[in-house]
Design a protein around this motif. Structure first.
Motif, PDB file in Angstrom:
ATOM      1  N   ARG A  67       6.989 121.578 -61.710  1.00  0.00           N
ATOM      2  CA  ARG A  67       5.731 120.843 -61.688  1.00  0.00           C
ATOM      3  C   ARG A  67       5.340 120.362 -63.074  1.00  0.00           C
ATOM      4  N   GLN A  68       4.816 119.160 -63.095  1.00  0.00           N
ATOM      5  CA  GLN A  68       4.282 118.603 -64.333  1.00  0.00           C
ATOM      6  C   GLN A  68       2.837 119.045 -64.497  1.00  0.00           C
ATOM      7  N   ARG A  69       2.504 119.539 -65.669  1.00  0.00           N
ATOM      8  CA  ARG A  69       1.112 119.870 -65.960  1.00  0.00           C
ATOM      9  C   ARG A  69       0.383 118.624 -66.432  1.00  0.00           C
ATOM     10  N   ALA A  70      -0.857 118.470 -65.966  1.00  0.00           N
ATOM     11  CA  ALA A  70      -1.643 117.302 -66.360  1.00  0.00           C
ATOM     12  C   ALA A  70      -1.924 117.311 -67.857  1.00  0.00           C
ATOM     13  N   LEU A  71      -2.048 118.496 -68.444  1.00  0.00           N
ATOM     14  CA  LEU A  71      -2.293 118.581 -69.879  1.00  0.00           C
ATOM     15  C   LEU A  71      -1.097 118.105 -70.688  1.00  0.00           C
ATOM     16  N   ALA A  72       0.109 118.144 -70.082  1.00  0.00           N
ATOM     17  CA  ALA A  72       1.306 117.765 -70.818  1.00  0.00           C
ATOM     18  C   ALA A  72       1.422 116.260 -70.987  1.00  0.00           C
ATOM     19  N   SER A  73       0.957 115.495 -70.017  1.00  0.00           N
ATOM     20  CA  SER A  73       1.095 114.034 -70.078  1.00  0.00           C
ATOM     21  C   SER A  73      -0.191 113.372 -69.615  1.00  0.00           C
ATOM     22  N   PRO A  74      -1.266 113.479 -70.381  1.00  0.00           N
ATOM     23  CA  PRO A  74      -2.522 112.825 -69.966  1.00  0.00           C
ATOM     24  C   PRO A  74      -2.386 111.312 -70.029  1.00  0.00           C
ATOM     25  N   SER A  75      -3.115 110.645 -69.147  1.00  0.00           N
ATOM     26  CA  SER A  75      -3.095 109.192 -69.149  1.00  0.00           C
ATOM     27  C   SER A  75      -3.837 108.657 -70.363  1.00  0.00           C
ATOM     28  N   GLU A 195       7.606 119.511 -70.291  1.00  0.00           N
ATOM     29  CA  GLU A 195       7.482 118.285 -69.507  1.00  0.00           C
ATOM     30  C   GLU A 195       7.981 117.063 -70.260  1.00  0.00           C
ATOM     31  N   ASP A 196       8.240 117.181 -71.553  1.00  0.00           N
ATOM     32  CA  ASP A 196       8.756 116.050 -72.316  1.00  0.00           C
ATOM     33  C   ASP A 196      10.231 115.807 -72.054  1.00  0.00           C
ATOM     34  N   GLN A 197      10.872 116.697 -71.345  1.00  0.00           N
ATOM     35  CA  GLN A 197      12.295 116.572 -71.070  1.00  0.00           C
ATOM     36  C   GLN A 197      12.509 116.441 -69.575  1.00  0.00           C
ATOM     37  N   ASN A 198      13.465 115.608 -69.207  1.00  0.00           N
ATOM     38  CA  ASN A 198      13.787 115.404 -67.799  1.00  0.00           C
ATOM     39  C   ASN A 198      14.750 116.496 -67.356  1.00  0.00           C
ATOM     40  N   LEU A 199      14.270 117.358 -66.494  1.00  0.00           N
ATOM     41  CA  LEU A 199      15.077 118.495 -66.056  1.00  0.00           C
ATOM     42  C   LEU A 199      15.681 118.179 -64.698  1.00  0.00           C
ATOM     43  N   HIS A 200      16.818 117.515 -64.697  1.00  0.00           N
ATOM     44  CA  HIS A 200      17.551 117.262 -63.455  1.00  0.00           C
ATOM     45  C   HIS A 200      18.544 118.388 -63.179  1.00  0.00           C
ATOM     46  N   GLY A 201      18.413 119.469 -63.911  1.00  0.00           N
ATOM     47  CA  GLY A 201      19.380 120.558 -63.841  1.00  0.00           C
ATOM     48  C   GLY A 201      19.842 120.882 -65.244  1.00  0.00           C
ATOM     49  N   GLU A 202      20.032 122.128 -65.536  1.00  0.00           N
ATOM     50  CA  GLU A 202      20.430 122.520 -66.873  1.00  0.00           C
ATOM     51  C   GLU A 202      21.893 122.196 -67.120  1.00  0.00           C
ATOM     52  N   GLY A 203      22.216 121.871 -68.366  1.00  0.00           N
ATOM     53  CA  GLY A 203      23.571 121.499 -68.716  1.00  0.00           C
ATOM     54  C   GLY A 203      24.506 122.692 -68.725  1.00  0.00           C
ATOM     55  N   SER A 204      25.725 122.390 -69.068  1.00  0.00           N
ATOM     56  CA  SER A 204      26.735 123.441 -69.069  1.00  0.00           C
ATOM     57  C   SER A 204      26.449 124.507 -70.105  1.00  0.00           C
ATOM     58  N   ASP A 205      25.729 124.116 -71.161  1.00  0.00           N
ATOM     59  CA  ASP A 205      25.412 125.090 -72.199  1.00  0.00           C
ATOM     60  C   ASP A 205      24.113 125.825 -71.944  1.00  0.00           C
ATOM     61  N   GLY A 206      23.481 125.539 -70.780  1.00  0.00           N
ATOM     62  CA  GLY A 206      22.245 126.222 -70.434  1.00  0.00           C
ATOM     63  C   GLY A 206      21.010 125.627 -71.039  1.00  0.00           C
ATOM     64  N   ASN A 207      21.127 124.529 -71.787  1.00  0.00           N
ATOM     65  CA  ASN A 207      19.986 123.903 -72.427  1.00  0.00           C
ATOM     66  C   ASN A 207      19.462 122.767 -71.568  1.00  0.00           C
ATOM     67  N   LYS A 438      -0.060 125.399 -73.916  1.00  0.00           N
ATOM     68  CA  LYS A 438       1.106 125.808 -74.685  1.00  0.00           C
ATOM     69  C   LYS A 438       2.310 125.029 -74.189  1.00  0.00           C
ATOM     70  N   PRO A 439       3.333 124.871 -75.029  1.00  0.00           N
ATOM     71  CA  PRO A 439       4.479 124.040 -74.638  1.00  0.00           C
ATOM     72  C   PRO A 439       5.206 124.515 -73.401  1.00  0.00           C
ATOM     73  N   SER A 440       5.238 125.821 -73.141  1.00  0.00           N
ATOM     74  CA  SER A 440       5.982 126.327 -72.002  1.00  0.00           C
ATOM     75  C   SER A 440       5.246 127.506 -71.404  1.00  0.00           C
ATOM     76  N   ILE A 441       5.083 127.491 -70.078  1.00  0.00           N
ATOM     77  CA  ILE A 441       4.465 128.608 -69.362  1.00  0.00           C
ATOM     78  C   ILE A 441       5.358 129.043 -68.200  1.00  0.00           C
ATOM     79  N   ARG A 442       6.619 128.616 -68.222  1.00  0.00           N
ATOM     80  CA  ARG A 442       7.503 128.935 -67.095  1.00  0.00           C
ATOM     81  C   ARG A 442       7.732 130.438 -66.971  1.00  0.00           C
ATOM     82  N   ASN A 443       7.853 131.133 -68.087  1.00  0.00           N
ATOM     83  CA  ASN A 443       8.132 132.566 -68.064  1.00  0.00           C
ATOM     84  C   ASN A 443       6.923 133.405 -68.441  1.00  0.00           C
ATOM     85  N   ASP A 444       5.739 132.782 -68.426  1.00  0.00           N
ATOM     86  CA  ASP A 444       4.521 133.496 -68.799  1.00  0.00           C
ATOM     87  C   ASP A 444       3.933 134.151 -67.546  1.00  0.00           C
ATOM     88  N   GLN A 445       3.946 135.461 -67.517  1.00  0.00           N
ATOM     89  CA  GLN A 445       3.441 136.186 -66.356  1.00  0.00           C
ATOM     90  C   GLN A 445       1.925 136.321 -66.369  1.00  0.00           C
TER      91      GLN A 445
END
Length: 650
Positions: A67-75, A195-207, A438-445
């Motif tokens: 999901r894209q956060r609205a705070l990441a890409s405001p109009s 959200e600044d990166q297009n995540l169509h799936g992680e690459g072979s190096d995991g990035n 914050k830039p990333s909240i994917r792993n923030d419990q």
């Protein structure tokens, strides 16, 4: 460039499968058919049956795509939020606030998300979901708006033009936020977010994969450099001096390909410096636009949104002055006594006590919240509403039932998409940077899900209440404010007599005013810091009953209601008073608003109404802001050294 940067409010609507509350099938154009709609059988336990099937499944599919956060890409728009949103103050009891805290949110945030018109609140943000079926049904929840009586004319308002910003008393007292928190938020905004990166799936190096927009920007730079190298090669081949940056004319290219004689080459060499100036400027402008405008920089949009939010509530403007206040109490407490207590002036925030806002200029709305899951089981809506109307009046009392989902039903692991589709909130909560910013909240419990106890009917009830409050309370209150202020300004500043009197007007003394002693006790301090007039220390330069403050409030109110022509006249009426008083921050702010009025009246300069005046006002605003910053530093005694904090004018 401004036209292309403006958010597209007419973006195509992706159709939903059906109306969730009416069972009407949606066509391919995203609208319900006008005739012979196919009805889908509704379940007896509709509220508990439809929501898990439609909304949760859609949310699960959405979250698998990150999901894209609205705070990441405001109009990005031409106006800041405070210049286009109507502020509504919310003063709840502790029990009423706990009803919203149960959903891991606040009343102001809940009203902002579900109270605004979804047709407008869905921004053009990368990755956010399109309008849902609930948003399609907002037309049913919104009563028709009568013609709005402005200063000199009547206007027709549309629901998508009315965007509300709900603030609590504590949030209003924390405006503007501390500079340290603002700097921290701006630093976070400039970092690289997920959200600044297009995540169509992680690459072979995991990035994560590289950002496509950064690649597009790099491509534009490479192409621009290649074009410049080609032009330099052609100039050298033709013997044209390299000092010129004009592109080679087409006639020269054609003549070389046709093999003209030497005389034609000499004539071509001379005509190379005789290109039409307008064509050359257009070519340069197109190249600059292609280099800078095509890729959008999400960090720049975040930086702009954060900067706008950090400067909300400055003391030199009246854009955040609410016209209505919602007094909220819970059904599990003696609500009549609570409402009577909340209606007292001492419960209003600081700007109403230091003389900046008029405490008697608010329309009070009484809202009784009933928690369906944990509230009184024998609660009688009709009886409670009758008691409220008998005590406080018939047209300002309402009851709202929320939290219809019980603990056994709120087992969802995803958050409603409407919390992000409603647009970016403020990065600050209680004067501090929000934990969600914050830039990333994917792993923030520690990030809790919001709205877990709110059913679909609860969200629709919130929208219905806010829409009725706007139509019957807020808009009439703004009309009365404009009528009263316009009468006062006309009697004090318009006419030949008042113009002649203004020639002998004495500058106001640089005394700060605190009408109640509320705040830090610096009432009546007679130093030069009053010129800054930032209103952050419990004192202001212009009281709410001064003609300068009334004129500025009238101008800002007209601007918020989109009567830019009348607002422009009021800004011009008060700017000379600020200049005469050497209130440079107020004067610079008025010049800035004059520019915005001209821009909104003639956005692309097609009518050439304000071409020369716009540039003059911009230069005057920049110069006056600089002067105001110098005055602030002199008042603090730091003119000879580097200041620890930047002045508000800066």
């Amino acid at each position: 460039i401004n036209h292309n940067m403006t958010a597209d409010t007419n973006a195509p609507i992706t159709p939903s499968t059906q109306y969730e509350d009416q069972g009407i099938e949606i066509g391919a154009d995203g609208r319900a058919p006008s005739a012979s709609p196919r009805r889908v059988p509704a379940s007896p336990n509709f509220e508990l049956d439809v929501e898990p099937i439609t909304t949760m499944d859609f949310q699960h599919k959405h979250d698998t795509q990150r999901r894209q956060r609205a705070l990441a890409s405001p109009s990005v728009t031409s106006l800041a939020g405070r210049q286009s949103h109507l502020t509504v103050l919310v003063v709840p009891t502790a029990e009423a606030q706990s009803i919203a805290s149960k959903n891991n949110t606040t009343l102001t945030e809940m009203f902002r998300v579900f109270g605004n018109s979804n047709a407008h609140s869905t921004p053009n943000v990368r990755g956010l979901d399109p309008v849902t079926s609930q948003q399609q049904n907002d037309l049913i929840l919104e009563p028709p708006l009568p013609p709005f009586r402005s200063a000199n004319r009547s206007m027709m308002l549309q629901w998508d033009q009315i965007v509300l910003n709900f603030v609590s008393g504590q949030e209003m007292e924390d405006m503007p936020v501390a500079e340290a928190e603002a700097e921290k938020a701006l630093a976070e905004a400039a970092r690289l977010w997920d959200e600044d990166q297009n995540l169509h799936g992680e690459g072979s190096d995991g990035n994560l994969e590289e950002d496509a927009e950064l690649n597009e920007l790099e491509k534009c730079v490479v192409e621009a450099l290649a074009e410049e190298e080609e032009e330099q090669r052609i100039r050298k081949a033709d013997g044209i001096p390299s000092m010129t940056s004009w592109p080679p004319p087409r006639s020269r290219k054609q003549s070389r390909s046709d093999g003209e004689d030497a005389e034609g080459k000499d004539h071509e060499y001379a005509s190379a410096f005789e290109n039409d100036e307008e064509d050359a400027l257009k070519s340069c402008a197109d190249s600059a636009f292609a280099l800078t405008a095509l890729p959008s920089a999400p960090w720049l949009a975040r930086f702009r949104h954060t900067l706008d939010c950090s400067t909300d509530g400055m003391g030199h403007d009246m854009l955040c002055n609410p016209a209505a206040v919602i007094l909220a109490a819970s059904s599990s407490e003696p609500f009549l006594t609570c409402f009577a207590e909340l209606a007292n002036v001492h419960h209003l925030p600081r700007p109403y006590h230091d003389g900046r806002y008029d405490p008697n200029g608010l329309r009070r709305e009484f809202l009784l919240l009933h928690d369906v899951s944990n509230g009184p089981k024998q609660f009688d809506d009709a009886r409670a509403l009758a008691q409220m109307r008998e005590r406080f009046g018939a047209g300002c009392c309402s009851i709202l039932r929320i939290n219809s989902l019980h603990a056994i039903q709120n087992n969802t692991k995803t958050e409603d998409i409407e919390w992000e589709n409603a647009g970016p909130p403020s990065p600050f909560v209680g004067g501090l940077l929000s934990e969600r910013y914050k830039p990333s909240i994917r792993n923030d419990q520690n990030i809790a899900l919001r709205g877990t106890y709110l059913s679909l009917q609860d969200k629709r009830s919130i929208r219905r209440y806010i829409a009725n409050m706007v139509a019957t309370g807020l808009v009439p209150a703004i009309e009365r404010r404009i009528a009263v202020l316009n009468s006062a300004v006309t009697n004090a500043k318009k006419g030949v007599k008042n113009v002649i009197k203004s020639f002998w007007r004495k500058p106001k003394e640089n005394l700060l005013v605190n009408v109640s002693g509320f705040g830090d006790g610096n009432s009546g301090r007679g130093d030069n810091s009053s010129i800054a007039g930032d209103g952050t220390h419990g004192s202001v330069k212009y009281r709410y009953d001064s003609i300068e403050s009334q004129t500025r409030l009238l101008a800002d109110t007209l601007f918020l209601m989109r009567d830019y022509d009348a607002a422009l006249g009021m800004y011009k009426l008060v700017k000379d008073d600020y200049k005469h008083d050497r209130a440079m921050l107020h004067y610079a702010s008025v010049q800035e608003m004059i520019v915005l009025c001209m821009h909104m009246l003639d956005p692309y300069g097609r009518e050439n109404r304000f071409t020369s005046e716009v540039h003059h006002s911009i230069e005057t605003a920049l110069y006056s802001y600089t002067r105001a910053a110098d005055d602030e530093r002199e008042a603090e005694g730091s003119s000879g050294s580097r200041p620890g904090e930047a002045p508000h004018a800066t």
